[in-house]
Design a protein around this motif. Structure first.
Motif, PDB file in Angstrom:
ATOM      1  N   GLU A   1       6.133  22.240 -33.757  1.00 45.23           N
ATOM      2  CA  GLU A   1       7.005  23.408 -34.489  1.00 45.23           C
ATOM      3  C   GLU A   1       8.010  23.835 -33.687  1.00 45.23           C
ATOM      4  O   GLU A   1       9.160  24.275 -34.116  1.00 45.23           O
ATOM      5  N   TYR A   2       7.726  24.157 -32.480  1.00 42.98           N
ATOM      6  CA  TYR A   2       8.959  24.697 -31.823  1.00 42.98           C
ATOM      7  C   TYR A   2       9.995  23.976 -31.477  1.00 42.98           C
ATOM      8  O   TYR A   2      10.950  24.453 -31.700  1.00 42.98           O
ATOM      9  N   VAL A   3       9.839  22.497 -31.265  1.00 38.55           N
ATOM     10  CA  VAL A   3      10.928  21.692 -30.983  1.00 38.55           C
ATOM     11  C   VAL A   3      11.644  21.471 -32.499  1.00 38.55           C
ATOM     12  O   VAL A   3      12.862  21.433 -32.330  1.00 38.55           O
ATOM     13  N   SER A   4      11.047  21.559 -33.344  1.00 29.99           N
ATOM     14  CA  SER A   4      11.577  21.115 -34.770  1.00 29.99           C
ATOM     15  C   SER A   4      12.314  22.701 -35.173  1.00 29.99           C
ATOM     16  O   SER A   4      13.716  22.451 -35.452  1.00 29.99           O
ATOM     17  N   SER A   5      11.920  23.733 -34.732  1.00 32.11           N
ATOM     18  CA  SER A   5      12.757  24.954 -35.068  1.00 32.11           C
ATOM     19  C   SER A   5      13.881  24.965 -34.375  1.00 32.11           C
ATOM     20  O   SER A   5      14.831  25.413 -34.706  1.00 32.11           O
ATOM     21  N   GLU A   6      13.775  24.697 -33.030  1.00 35.05           N
ATOM     22  CA  GLU A   6      14.980  24.667 -32.036  1.00 35.05           C
ATOM     23  C   GLU A   6      16.008  23.574 -32.400  1.00 35.05           C
ATOM     24  O   GLU A   6      17.293  24.080 -32.623  1.00 35.05           O
ATOM     25  N   LEU A   7      15.535  22.519 -32.859  1.00 26.14           N
ATOM     26  CA  LEU A   7      16.421  21.598 -33.228  1.00 26.14           C
ATOM     27  C   LEU A   7      17.509  21.957 -34.652  1.00 26.14           C
ATOM     28  O   LEU A   7      18.522  21.830 -34.592  1.00 26.14           O
ATOM     29  N   ILE A   8      16.652  22.432 -35.444  1.00 23.68           N
ATOM     30  CA  ILE A   8      17.307  23.160 -36.902  1.00 23.68           C
ATOM     31  C   ILE A   8      18.009  24.171 -36.392  1.00 23.68           C
ATOM     32  O   ILE A   8      19.400  24.324 -36.839  1.00 23.68           O
ATOM     33  N   ASN A   9      17.823  25.081 -35.443  1.00 24.62           N
ATOM     34  CA  ASN A   9      18.532  26.422 -35.299  1.00 24.62           C
ATOM     35  C   ASN A   9      19.690  26.007 -34.578  1.00 24.62           C
ATOM     36  O   ASN A   9      20.762  26.491 -34.765  1.00 24.62           O
ATOM     37  N   ARG A  10      19.587  24.952 -33.800  1.00 22.14           N
ATOM     38  CA  ARG A  10      20.706  24.743 -32.910  1.00 22.14           C
ATOM     39  C   ARG A  10      21.861  23.941 -33.718  1.00 22.14           C
ATOM     40  O   ARG A  10      22.981  23.698 -33.402  1.00 22.14           O
ATOM     41  N   ALA A  11      21.159  23.273 -34.952  1.00 22.77           N
ATOM     42  CA  ALA A  11      22.114  22.266 -35.736  1.00 22.77           C
ATOM     43  C   ALA A  11      22.773  23.310 -36.698  1.00 22.77           C
ATOM     44  O   ALA A  11      24.111  22.938 -37.017  1.00 22.77           O
ATOM     45  N   ILE A  12      22.333  24.538 -36.958  1.00 25.11           N
ATOM     46  CA  ILE A  12      22.771  25.234 -37.859  1.00 25.11           C
ATOM     47  C   ILE A  12      23.805  26.062 -37.398  1.00 25.11           C
ATOM     48  O   ILE A  12      25.191  26.241 -38.080  1.00 25.11           O
ATOM     49  N   ILE A  13      23.621  26.585 -36.092  1.00 22.26           N
ATOM     50  CA  ILE A  13      24.550  27.564 -35.371  1.00 22.26           C
ATOM     51  C   ILE A  13      25.388  26.723 -34.646  1.00 22.26           C
ATOM     52  O   ILE A  13      25.009  26.343 -33.665  1.00 22.26           O
ATOM     53  N   PRO A  14      26.751  26.469 -34.827  1.00 19.78           N
ATOM     54  CA  PRO A  14      27.330  25.723 -33.984  1.00 19.78           C
ATOM     55  C   PRO A  14      28.010  26.571 -32.824  1.00 19.78           C
ATOM     56  O   PRO A  14      28.294  27.682 -32.761  1.00 19.78           O
TER      57      PRO A  14
END
Length: 75
Positions: free
Chosen positions: A62-75
């Motif tokens: 869950e932590y890894v997926s949320s970090e990947l999503i957050n970093r992809a959304i915020i450039p």
């Protein structure tokens, strides 16, 4: 006459090669020092262990997926 194994011949080949080196010994020493610095000194500083605070694999995922999503959304 005893037949020597291929592993023994390979081992002796490398031992004799390292024994006869002059500049190579210095280069291997530099390589080993650099590897020690990279893995023993720099790795803990630049790559902290974020996932150790989670007990389960689900929490880590869950932590890894949320970090990947957050970093992809915020450039």
């Amino acid at each position: 006459m005893k037949r020597k194994s291929i592993l023994w011949k390979v081992f002796r080949f490398y031992v004799d090669g390292f024994r006869n080196m002059t500049v190579g010994k210095t280069l291997w020493c530099i390589i080993l020092i650099k590897l020690f610095i990279m893995f023993c000194l720099l790795k803990p500083v630049f790559f902290p262990r974020f996932l150790e605070r989670f007990d389960t694999r689900a929490g880590k995922a869950e932590y890894v997926s949320s970090e990947l999503i957050n970093r992809a959304i915020i450039p």
